[in-house]
Write an enzyme that holds these catalytic residues in place. Sequence first.
Site, PDB file in Angstrom:
ATOM      1  N   ASN A   8       0.853  -1.185   0.000  1.00 52.80           N
ATOM      2  CA  ASN A   8       0.000   0.000   0.000  1.00 52.80           C
ATOM      3  C   ASN A   8       0.894   1.241   0.000  1.00 52.80           C
ATOM      4  O   ASN A   8       1.447   1.612   1.033  1.00 52.80           O
ATOM      5  CB  ASN A   8      -0.892  -0.036   1.251  1.00 52.80           C
ATOM      6  CG  ASN A   8      -1.839   1.141   1.307  1.00 52.80           C
ATOM      7  OD1 ASN A   8      -1.786   2.040   0.464  1.00 52.80           O
ATOM      8  ND2 ASN A   8      -2.697   1.146   2.301  1.00 52.80           N
ATOM      9  N   ARG A  89      -2.493  -1.968  -3.507  1.00 53.70           N
ATOM     10  CA  ARG A  89      -3.765  -1.295  -3.231  1.00 53.70           C
ATOM     11  C   ARG A  89      -3.795   0.016  -4.021  1.00 53.70           C
ATOM     12  O   ARG A  89      -2.810   0.761  -4.006  1.00 53.70           O
ATOM     13  CB  ARG A  89      -3.870  -0.993  -1.748  1.00 53.70           C
ATOM     14  CG  ARG A  89      -5.069  -0.152  -1.415  1.00 53.70           C
ATOM     15  CD  ARG A  89      -4.895   0.502  -0.079  1.00 53.70           C
ATOM     16  NE  ARG A  89      -6.054   1.321   0.225  1.00 53.70           N
ATOM     17  CZ  ARG A  89      -5.984   2.473   0.844  1.00 53.70           C
ATOM     18  NH1 ARG A  89      -4.830   2.968   1.226  1.00 53.70           N
ATOM     19  NH2 ARG A  89      -7.074   3.152   1.101  1.00 53.70           N
ATOM     20  N   HIS A 178     -12.718   2.376   0.847  1.00 52.03           N
ATOM     21  CA  HIS A 178     -12.729   1.268   1.805  1.00 52.03           C
ATOM     22  C   HIS A 178     -13.391   0.019   1.220  1.00 52.03           C
ATOM     23  O   HIS A 178     -13.850  -0.854   1.982  1.00 52.03           O
ATOM     24  CB  HIS A 178     -13.490   1.623   3.105  1.00 52.03           C
ATOM     25  CG  HIS A 178     -12.809   2.649   3.955  1.00 52.03           C
ATOM     26  ND1 HIS A 178     -13.499   3.604   4.650  1.00 52.03           N
ATOM     27  CD2 HIS A 178     -11.509   2.880   4.218  1.00 52.03           C
ATOM     28  CE1 HIS A 178     -12.650   4.373   5.319  1.00 52.03           C
ATOM     29  NE2 HIS A 178     -11.425   3.947   5.059  1.00 52.03           N
ATOM     30  N   ARG A 238     -11.516  14.606   9.096  1.00 53.63           N
ATOM     31  CA  ARG A 238     -12.346  15.033   7.962  1.00 53.63           C
ATOM     32  C   ARG A 238     -13.744  15.374   8.456  1.00 53.63           C
ATOM     33  O   ARG A 238     -14.281  14.689   9.336  1.00 53.63           O
ATOM     34  CB  ARG A 238     -12.473  13.914   6.927  1.00 53.63           C
ATOM     35  CG  ARG A 238     -11.186  13.621   6.190  1.00 53.63           C
ATOM     36  CD  ARG A 238     -11.465  12.671   5.019  1.00 53.63           C
ATOM     37  NE  ARG A 238     -10.244  12.077   4.541  1.00 53.63           N
ATOM     38  CZ  ARG A 238      -9.979  10.764   4.552  1.00 53.63           C
ATOM     39  NH1 ARG A 238     -10.874   9.895   4.998  1.00 53.63           N
ATOM     40  NH2 ARG A 238      -8.839  10.326   4.097  1.00 53.63           N
ATOM     41  N   ARG A 282      -9.757   7.614  21.287  1.00 53.46           N
ATOM     42  CA  ARG A 282      -9.381   7.319  22.681  1.00 53.46           C
ATOM     43  C   ARG A 282      -9.243   8.615  23.485  1.00 53.46           C
ATOM     44  O   ARG A 282      -9.716   8.714  24.620  1.00 53.46           O
ATOM     45  CB  ARG A 282      -8.061   6.540  22.723  1.00 53.46           C
ATOM     46  CG  ARG A 282      -8.216   5.114  22.247  1.00 53.46           C
ATOM     47  CD  ARG A 282      -6.887   4.470  21.962  1.00 53.46           C
ATOM     48  NE  ARG A 282      -6.311   5.022  20.730  1.00 53.46           N
ATOM     49  CZ  ARG A 282      -5.418   4.398  19.979  1.00 53.46           C
ATOM     50  NH1 ARG A 282      -4.982   3.213  20.339  1.00 53.46           N
ATOM     51  NH2 ARG A 282      -4.948   4.945  18.882  1.00 53.46           N
ATOM     52  N   GLU A 382      -7.708  -6.136   4.853  1.00 52.26           N
ATOM     53  CA  GLU A 382      -7.625  -5.729   3.442  1.00 52.26           C
ATOM     54  C   GLU A 382      -6.439  -6.386   2.744  1.00 52.26           C
ATOM     55  O   GLU A 382      -6.514  -6.756   1.575  1.00 52.26           O
ATOM     56  CB  GLU A 382      -7.496  -4.196   3.364  1.00 52.26           C
ATOM     57  CG  GLU A 382      -8.771  -3.489   3.783  1.00 52.26           C
ATOM     58  CD  GLU A 382      -8.542  -2.103   4.353  1.00 52.26           C
ATOM     59  OE1 GLU A 382      -7.974  -2.010   5.465  1.00 52.26           O
ATOM     60  OE2 GLU A 382      -8.922  -1.120   3.715  1.00 52.26           O
TER      61      GLU A 382
HETATM   62  P1  ADP Z   1      -6.968   4.266   9.424  1.00 51.23           P
HETATM   63  O1  ADP Z   1      -6.665   2.915   8.797  1.00 51.23           O
HETATM   64  O2  ADP Z   1      -8.122   4.971   8.815  1.00 51.23           O
HETATM   65  O3  ADP Z   1      -5.756   5.134   9.613  1.00 51.23           O
HETATM   66  P2  ADP Z   1      -7.533   2.698  11.792  1.00 51.23           P
HETATM   67  O4  ADP Z   1      -8.574   1.777  11.296  1.00 51.23           O
HETATM   68  O5  ADP Z   1      -6.173   2.154  12.055  1.00 51.23           O
HETATM   69  O6  ADP Z   1      -7.438   4.007  10.900  1.00 51.23           O
HETATM   70  O7  ADP Z   1      -8.078   3.372  13.126  1.00 51.23           O
HETATM   71  C1  ADP Z   1      -7.299   4.262  13.864  1.00 51.23           C
HETATM   72  C2  ADP Z   1      -8.180   4.942  14.897  1.00 51.23           C
HETATM   73  O8  ADP Z   1      -8.853   3.962  15.698  1.00 51.23           O
HETATM   74  C3  ADP Z   1      -7.407   5.775  15.910  1.00 51.23           C
HETATM   75  O9  ADP Z   1      -7.188   7.072  15.417  1.00 51.23           O
HETATM   76  C4  ADP Z   1      -8.337   5.780  17.094  1.00 51.23           C
HETATM   77  O10 ADP Z   1      -9.228   6.877  16.970  1.00 51.23           O
HETATM   78  C5  ADP Z   1      -9.154   4.531  16.964  1.00 51.23           C
HETATM   79  N1  ADP Z   1      -8.918   3.544  18.027  1.00 51.23           N
HETATM   80  C6  ADP Z   1      -7.990   2.572  18.072  1.00 51.23           C
HETATM   81  N2  ADP Z   1      -8.075   1.872  19.232  1.00 51.23           N
HETATM   82  C7  ADP Z   1      -9.108   2.429  19.920  1.00 51.23           C
HETATM   83  C8  ADP Z   1      -9.733   2.190  21.198  1.00 51.23           C
HETATM   84  N3  ADP Z   1      -9.319   1.208  21.993  1.00 51.23           N
HETATM   85  N4  ADP Z   1     -10.756   2.975  21.546  1.00 51.23           N
HETATM   86  C9  ADP Z   1     -11.200   3.973  20.756  1.00 51.23           C
HETATM   87  N5  ADP Z   1     -10.670   4.240  19.562  1.00 51.23           N
HETATM   88  C10 ADP Z   1      -9.643   3.495  19.147  1.00 51.23           C
END
Ligand code: ADP
Length: 396
Positions: A8, A89, A178, A238, A282, A382
């Site tokens: 990716n 990807r 996605h 966003r 978080r 993915e």
């Molecule tokens: P992307 O692939 O779009 O970058 P991810 O699917 O890896 O994102 O998700 C990342 C986000 O998931 C983090 O920015 C956070 O907000 C959220 N996240 C991860 N673990 C937790 C948790 N235990 N509780 C709440 N949110 C979480």
Amino acid sequence: MSKVLAVNCGSSSLKFQLFEMDTESVITSGIIERIGMEDSIFTIKYNGTKDKKVFAVPTHKEAVQVLLDTLIEKKIVEHLDEIKGIGHRVVQGGPYFDGSCVVDDDVIAKIDELSPLAPLHNPAHIIGIKAFKEAIPTAGAVVVFDTAFHHSIKPENAVYPIPYKFYEENKIRKYGAHGTSHYYVSKRTQELLGNPEHANIIVCHLGAGASLCAVKDGKSIDTSMGLTPLAGVMMATRSGDIDASVVDHLIENLGYDMKTVFKMLNKESGLLGVSGVSGDMRDIIDAKDAGNQRAELAFNIFRKRVADYIGSYFVELGHVDAISFTAGIGENSFIAREAIIDLIKEALGIVLDDKANVEGHGERLISAPESKIKVFVIPTDEELVIARDTKELLNL
Ligand code: ADP
């Protein structure tokens, strides 16, 4: 034994997972971040260990070389030609691609043509495709599009109600994103439902980027992202859907320029913009629990917008067999899942199994037996879809 590398290439990063396809096991995975900077970060996981190095990786081409040299150095592979396929990807496949395909000159030309719709991503994908081809000429290359799964969306859900010529002549429409994740999670959901002949599923991919997808009998019929990933639900940074006049107002009356406004809508809005605290769910939950009212507002807008989309997809599908949560927030935050379900449970007859929601781990059912709709948590994968498509299309 066939090894396939799922790749990716982002605008400044290269993520990878090397699979042994006979067992579909991950041999190694990692990421090179901050490509083009003095302090690029190379992280690689192998054999239960994690190595992290910081050094300058000036271009994607050099990133590919660093990765391949490391695979040899660490004896992860003996010869590079053990890697029989590279699956790339690709974010934007526009109107051209309704599935994955083997790379040729025409495919590269089309990905290039679509660059205006994904200016940060498509050019980086092409650089990655060419760099890997040069480094391992014996390996076949396949592209897997984030938009392909949404090709089945009908015009009434895809065409914007603006003058029709923009759809016809300029290909402006909803493409979604996605798709690989929505495909994987909806397929797993269907399997967990016992592979019924018909199944209506809503997938909530809630990560830093977030989108929902309505899936009918294995096909996407609607999704929340649009021409670009800026549309749909509120995300980490966003905005998601807003009245387009906000843009006009910011430019005409408040003196901002277009570039600044779009940077703001993509990078400074969403959870971060409303809370002023962070784009990470978080931090938002911690801040809200500590009494921060803007963090609470950000959390409430997020859950409301996800719930609104679930409601509209429920109406569109007529009846729903399952709702599945995936990605960072969807997989890990029982608080976010419960807060979203709370807004729709009465209308849709959903009953959560609190123990499974709060204490369970990994792929699982989190609704109670009496719930009218089953609710699942399904960790997305993915890269596995990319590796499987690559193996199949290259006949490995
Ligand atoms: P992307 O692939 O779009 O970058 P991810 O699917 O890896 O994102 O998700 C990342 C986000 O998931 C983090 O920015 C956070 O907000 C959220 N996240 C991860 N673990 C937790 C948790 N235990 N509780 C709440 N949110 C979480």
